[in-house]
Design a protein around this motif. Structure first.
Motif: not given
Length: 350
Positions: A102-109, A69-73, A78-80
């Motif tokens: 960094l928030a996305l990386a933390h969420a998947f970690d 999807v567009p970068t803004a989304h 991804a968090l979902t």
């Protein structure tokens, strides 16, 4: 016999249709459903269900998902998926800013599932061959890396400028092929089309081992060009990623006897070699690597932490273009313990 992985796809636009094509032909994988609130304008989904939301997509019992999807989304989608513990491959750039990356990386970690970012140039046959030859020391001490990435404006891009869209390819690839981090970036940008904050960027960088780099990116050229040159004491490699060719220009040891030729060619010239390399579609190689990572194999995917380092470098480029000063990427600054300390390890090393 191992059951095929059930894959989902979010986004059926210009990039999503290519991901759909690869997922339909990927051994060991079944594309079971896709999500796009705008529907399937390119008829990429063919016979699979197309739903409007990620939540609906999750009802299809996914083993992993691809986000195009567009970068803004990227963040919301991804968090979902992270909260649902779904392994996820996210198109590049990972996010529009470092804090979100960094928030996305933390969420998947925290979720404990594999996630990767689609920096597809790492899978280009020419750059993979260049990476291997540099790792073998075939150029000797690396002096310089230069890249040129220019061509017409792509209508698919609507939410980021040329630095986040194009330059992130070269920033990631340069750090990866050298195994070094950027410690300084200086840039100038302009906007000539009026569509984005910048559509031309000229960047000068320094890597942690002292190698200097320069990068030209733009959306204003009718000529499409994707060239990477690495230079060292033994000669230079030129990777043409449009055609997946790698050529070696060796420094010679035979002195030129013709003075007129010496003026134009230098004191000596060596052999020129274009290597015969296997040419698999980079996007297919990227999907194969992620599929294997989902199955638990140790395959070379681009981690979210590596992608965040690229976002940090891109933000340094934009900051330099604004201030007129060279900027150290903030992830590098956070690791430095002294004003003049250089990093010796890179997040891009294998």
């Amino acid at each position: 016999m191992t059951a095929p992985l059930r894959a989902g796809l979010v986004g059926l636009g210009m990039m999503g249709r290519h991901h759909a094509r690869i997922l339909r032909q990927l051994p060991g994988v079944t594309l079971v459903a896709a999500a796009d609130p705008a529907g399937d304008k390119h008829q990429a989904a063919q016979s699979i269900p197309v739903v409007a939301t990620v939540e609906e997509l999750l009802t299809h019992r996914l083993n992993y998902c691809v986000v195009a999807v567009p970068t803004a989304h990227h963040a919301s989608v991804a968090l979902t998926l992270a909260h649902a513990r779904i392994p996820t491959l996210i198109e590049k750039p990972l996010a529009a800013d470092l804090s979100t990356a960094l928030a996305l990386a933390h969420a998947f970690d925290q979720a404990g599932v594999v996630a990767a970012v689609g920096h597809v140039e790492r899978y280009n046959p020419a750059l993979r061959a260049l990476h291997a030859r540099l790792a073998n020391g075939e150029l000797g001490t690396l002096y310089q890396v230069t890249t040129r990435r220019q061509g017409p404006f792509p209508p698919r891009v609507r939410d980021v400028g040329v630095v986040m869209d194009l330059a992130t390819h070269d920033l990631d690839m340069t750090a990866w092929v050298t195994g070094r981090s950027f410690v300084s970036l200086a840039a100038r940008t302009v906007s000539r089309s009026g569509r984005f904050p910048e559509d031309v960027a000229v960047i000068v960088g320094e890597l942690s081992d002292g190698t200097i780099t320069n990068h030209l990116v733009n959306w204003l050229s009718p000529m499409k060009e994707r060239i990477t040159t690495a230079t060292g004491p033994h000669g230079c490699f030129v990777a043409d990623t449009l055609h997946a060719d790698l050529t070696y220009y060796a420094n010679g040891s035979t002195r030129i006897q013709w003075p007129a030729a010496e003026v134009f060619r230098g004191v000596t010239e060596g052999n020129i070699t274009r290597y015969a390399i296997s040419k698999k579609e980079p996007l297919l190689s990227e999907h194969e690597a992620f599929r294997d990572a989902v199955r638990g194999a140790d395959t070379p995917v681009v981690t979210l932490q590596q992608a965040a380092a690229t976002i940090a470098a891109a933000e340094a480029v934009l900051a330099s273009a604004t201030t007129g000063n060279a900027v150290t990427p903030c992830l590098v600054r956070s690791r430095q313990t002294g004003a003049n300390q250089r990093l010796t390890a890179s997040p891009f090393s294998k």
